[in-house]
Design a protein around this motif. Structure first.
Motif, PDB file in Angstrom:
ATOM      1  N   VAL A   7       0.901  -1.043  -0.237  1.00  0.00           N
ATOM      2  CA  VAL A   7       0.280   0.139   0.016  1.00  0.00           C
ATOM      3  C   VAL A   7       0.636   1.611  -0.187  1.00  0.00           C
ATOM      4  N   ILE A   8       2.101   1.540   0.701  1.00  0.00           N
ATOM      5  CA  ILE A   8       2.350   2.460   0.695  1.00  0.00           C
ATOM      6  C   ILE A   8       3.638   2.556  -0.380  1.00  0.00           C
ATOM      7  N   ALA A   9       3.601   1.130  -1.374  1.00  0.00           N
ATOM      8  CA  ALA A   9       4.658   1.343  -2.344  1.00  0.00           C
ATOM      9  C   ALA A   9       3.646   2.252  -3.176  1.00  0.00           C
ATOM     10  N   TYR A  10       2.260   1.831  -3.595  1.00  0.00           N
ATOM     11  CA  TYR A  10       1.657   2.838  -4.145  1.00  0.00           C
ATOM     12  C   TYR A  10       1.186   4.593  -4.089  1.00  0.00           C
ATOM     13  N   ILE A  11       1.177   4.160  -2.946  1.00  0.00           N
ATOM     14  CA  ILE A  11       0.623   5.504  -2.282  1.00  0.00           C
ATOM     15  C   ILE A  11       1.918   6.297  -3.067  1.00  0.00           C
ATOM     16  N   ASN A  12       2.836   6.250  -2.587  1.00  0.00           N
ATOM     17  CA  ASN A  12       4.381   7.193  -2.667  1.00  0.00           C
ATOM     18  C   ASN A  12       4.878   6.904  -4.281  1.00  0.00           C
ATOM     19  N   ILE A  13       4.631   6.246  -4.504  1.00  0.00           N
ATOM     20  CA  ILE A  13       4.022   6.371  -6.829  1.00  0.00           C
ATOM     21  C   ILE A  13       2.816   7.579  -7.697  1.00  0.00           C
ATOM     22  N   ALA A  14       1.948   7.701  -6.491  1.00  0.00           N
ATOM     23  CA  ALA A  14       0.743   8.385  -6.761  1.00  0.00           C
ATOM     24  C   ALA A  14       1.068  10.152  -6.288  1.00  0.00           C
ATOM     25  N   HIS A  15       2.237   9.873  -5.418  1.00  0.00           N
ATOM     26  CA  HIS A  15       2.741  12.053  -4.882  1.00  0.00           C
ATOM     27  C   HIS A  15       3.600  11.762  -5.983  1.00  0.00           C
ATOM     28  N   PHE A  16       4.407  10.798  -6.339  1.00  0.00           N
ATOM     29  CA  PHE A  16       5.121  10.973  -7.279  1.00  0.00           C
ATOM     30  C   PHE A  16       4.075  11.831  -8.766  1.00  0.00           C
ATOM     31  N   ILE A  17       2.786  11.061  -9.439  1.00  0.00           N
ATOM     32  CA  ILE A  17       1.958  10.978 -10.570  1.00  0.00           C
ATOM     33  C   ILE A  17       1.928  12.771  -9.800  1.00  0.00           C
ATOM     34  N   ASP A  18       0.943  12.549  -8.418  1.00  0.00           N
ATOM     35  CA  ASP A  18       0.330  14.535  -8.136  1.00  0.00           C
ATOM     36  C   ASP A  18       1.344  14.891  -8.280  1.00  0.00           C
ATOM     37  N   HIS A  19       2.335  15.232  -8.018  1.00  0.00           N
ATOM     38  CA  HIS A  19       3.246  16.574  -8.264  1.00  0.00           C
ATOM     39  C   HIS A  19       3.554  16.559  -9.517  1.00  0.00           C
ATOM     40  N   TYR A  20       4.504  15.897 -10.391  1.00  0.00           N
ATOM     41  CA  TYR A  20       4.556  15.661 -11.449  1.00  0.00           C
ATOM     42  C   TYR A  20       3.534  16.096 -12.340  1.00  0.00           C
ATOM     43  N   ALA A  21       2.391  15.284 -12.597  1.00  0.00           N
ATOM     44  CA  ALA A  21       1.135  16.233 -13.429  1.00  0.00           C
ATOM     45  C   ALA A  21       1.143  17.637 -13.058  1.00  0.00           C
ATOM     46  N   MET A  22       0.803  18.239 -12.065  1.00  0.00           N
ATOM     47  CA  MET A  22       0.689  19.048 -11.533  1.00  0.00           C
ATOM     48  C   MET A  22       1.809  20.570 -11.959  1.00  0.00           C
ATOM     49  N   LEU A  23       2.701  20.153 -12.091  1.00  0.00           N
ATOM     50  CA  LEU A  23       3.759  21.143 -12.903  1.00  0.00           C
ATOM     51  C   LEU A  23       4.130  20.551 -13.462  1.00  0.00           C
ATOM     52  N   VAL A  24       3.576  19.992 -14.636  1.00  0.00           N
ATOM     53  CA  VAL A  24       4.330  19.627 -15.984  1.00  0.00           C
ATOM     54  C   VAL A  24       3.700  21.133 -16.788  1.00  0.00           C
ATOM     55  N   PHE A  25       2.463  21.850 -17.164  1.00  0.00           N
ATOM     56  CA  PHE A  25       2.530  23.188 -17.473  1.00  0.00           C
ATOM     57  C   PHE A  25       3.632  24.191 -16.831  1.00  0.00           C
ATOM     58  N   ALA A  26       4.043  24.009 -15.552  1.00  0.00           N
ATOM     59  CA  ALA A  26       5.016  25.179 -15.565  1.00  0.00           C
ATOM     60  C   ALA A  26       6.422  25.037 -16.325  1.00  0.00           C
ATOM     61  N   ALA A  27       6.498  23.971 -16.594  1.00  0.00           N
ATOM     62  CA  ALA A  27       7.457  24.161 -18.043  1.00  0.00           C
ATOM     63  C   ALA A  27       7.798  23.837 -19.013  1.00  0.00           C
ATOM     64  N   ALA A  28       6.263  23.088 -19.798  1.00  0.00           N
ATOM     65  CA  ALA A  28       5.675  23.060 -20.590  1.00  0.00           C
ATOM     66  C   ALA A  28       5.490  24.564 -21.178  1.00  0.00           C
ATOM     67  N   VAL A  29       4.677  25.530 -20.799  1.00  0.00           N
ATOM     68  CA  VAL A  29       4.147  26.923 -20.309  1.00  0.00           C
ATOM     69  C   VAL A  29       5.478  27.628 -21.347  1.00  0.00           C
ATOM     70  N   ILE A  30       6.193  27.364 -21.248  1.00  0.00           N
ATOM     71  CA  ILE A  30       7.924  28.580 -21.708  1.00  0.00           C
ATOM     72  C   ILE A  30       7.315  28.679 -23.289  1.00  0.00           C
ATOM     73  N   ASN A  37       0.130  31.747 -29.352  1.00  0.00           N
ATOM     74  CA  ASN A  37       0.329  32.882 -30.127  1.00  0.00           C
ATOM     75  C   ASN A  37       0.172  34.354 -28.891  1.00  0.00           C
ATOM     76  N   ILE A  38       0.723  33.461 -27.627  1.00  0.00           N
ATOM     77  CA  ILE A  38       0.709  34.056 -26.450  1.00  0.00           C
ATOM     78  C   ILE A  38       1.809  34.215 -25.768  1.00  0.00           C
ATOM     79  N   SER A  39       1.656  35.315 -24.816  1.00  0.00           N
ATOM     80  CA  SER A  39       3.077  35.557 -24.104  1.00  0.00           C
ATOM     81  C   SER A  39       3.067  34.478 -23.087  1.00  0.00           C
TER      82      SER A  39
END
Length: 389
Positions: A7-30, A37-39
């Motif tokens: 259970v803890i192993a999957y919860i740790n993987i889920a934590h990785f996915i959660d933060h990864y998913a929320m910050l892809v846009f922050a890196a890709a927006v550049i 065609n937007i600043s």
């Protein structure tokens, strides 16, 4: 009965996915801004609804986790966040992008109240498990910047969302097969969860926690959203490669993982107050100092800021784990993350606005002022009676 380590192993993987998913846009927006065609300052706020949903949605998901099933909620998390990320990769207009990012935020809101409660319910040593779990979340933050930068450069920004979306759905399939729903029973508290304060001092715990969560979560989100762009601007004399900028950002975040691991272990040996105050005293001075720096000095200061902010998050999570029973823990975490991530959601617009008005100098100075509240919270937090229950 489920194996706690599984259970803890999957919860740790889920934590990785959660933060990864929320910050892809922050890196890709550049990279995405010229395509739409937007600043940068105009496109970044399209993520605001998703970040607000990340916090606001935790109230409902925490309640469902306690009243219905934490396991079922986590299955929904894996599948939903994966499908939403794929949807982001297929968007054609900024409006579609905003709706898809909103969906990512809504499904991401499941993890922290539900996953954190599952983690603590199966943990034998609270501090260690919170610290290790924090490392996985931090790796999600770090590798999001690194992998997104590389994928954007060589495959295009759409694949930066589609590939991790497929991975999340795959992880959800294996989680559903490996972890069964089980009726929770009240477990005897371990020594790690017996630290208490007097009833008369509990109001100080609540005040310190609320102040610290709002200030530290806003700073955390603003910094993690802005770091790729900050390094792009202020490391331009060193490199203009999107992939290399991602590597530098990932290396910076990596120190946060080390901090969370060490703080987690120290929490099993020392009181919260002992660790709370030194971490609080780090943030404001470093933010003010780094406001006008560039090049390698800026990277070194950002490493210190990341250590302080990620260590503080570990302390915040430990507070909830120590002072709430398993029956109410998902709801307690839902309130904690509602406050933190809802406040943090506003930081996306804050970053865009401050960057437009005064660049990153003004943004870092504003965050420095905000982090003075963390010091107030640390001073207000009472000492613990660590006698066995």
């Amino acid at each position: 009965m489920n194996n706690p380590r599984t259970v803890i192993a999957y919860i740790n993987i889920a934590h990785f996915i959660d933060h990864y998913a929320m910050l892809v846009f922050a890196a890709a927006v550049i990279v995405m801004a010229p395509v739409f065609n937007i600043s940068y300052s105009d496109l970044l706020p399209y993520a605001t609804p998703g970040f607000i949903a990340f916090g606001a949605g935790s109230l409902l998901t925490g309640w469902l986790g306690d009243r219905w099933s934490r396991r079922h909620m986590m299955v929904i998390f894996f599948i939903g966040i994966g499908a939403s990320m794929i949807a982001v990769g297929l968007t054609q207009t900024p409006q579609q992008l905003s709706f898809a990012l909103l969906a990512v935020g809504l499904f991401a809101a499941i993890y922290h109240p539900v996953g954190s409660a599952m983690l603590i319910a199966h943990a034998e040593r609270l501090g260690r498990e919170i610290g290790v779990n924090g490392v996985w979340g931090n790796l999600g933050v770090a590798l999001s910047a690194l992998i997104t930068g590389v994928v954007c450069q060589y495959l295009g920004w759409r694949w930066a969302f589609v590939l991790p979306g497929i991975a999340a759905i795959t992880a959800g399939f294996f989680f559903a097969r490996s972890v069964r729903h089980e009726v929770r029973v009240v477990r005897k508290s371990s020594p790690a969860t017996t630290a208490r304060v007097s009833k008369e001092a509990m109001w100080r715990v609540v005040v310190a926690l609320v102040i610290t969560i709002i200030a530290s979560s806003t700073t955390f989100n603003a910094l993690t959203v802005a770091l790729p762009k900050l390094f792009t601007e202020r490391l331009s004399d060193l490199t203009t490669s999107t992939a290399l900028i991602g590597m530098i950002a990932a290396g910076t975040y990596g120190f946060g993982a080390i901090a969370q691991y060490l703080i987690g272990h120290l929490l099993d040996r020392h009181s919260l107050k002992t660790l709370f105050l030194p971490l609080a005293l780090m943030l404001a001075p470093l933010l003010f100092f780094g406001a006008t720096l560039s090049g390698f000095p800026l990277v070194f200061v950002c490493v210190g800021i990341i250590i302080g902010i990620f260590g503080q998050i570990t302390v915040n999570d430990a507070m909830i784990g120590k002072y709430t029973s398993d029956e109410w823990r998902a709801r307690a975490y839902s309130v904690r993350y509602f406050l933190g991530f809802t406040a943090a959601g506003a930081s996306v617009g804050l970053v865009a606005s401050l960057h437009e008005r005064g660049g990153f100098t003004l943004m870092l100075q504003a965050l420095g002022v905000l982090c003075l509240l963390v010091i107030v919270g640390a001073i207000a937090f009472p000492g613990e009676d660590r006698a066995s229950a």
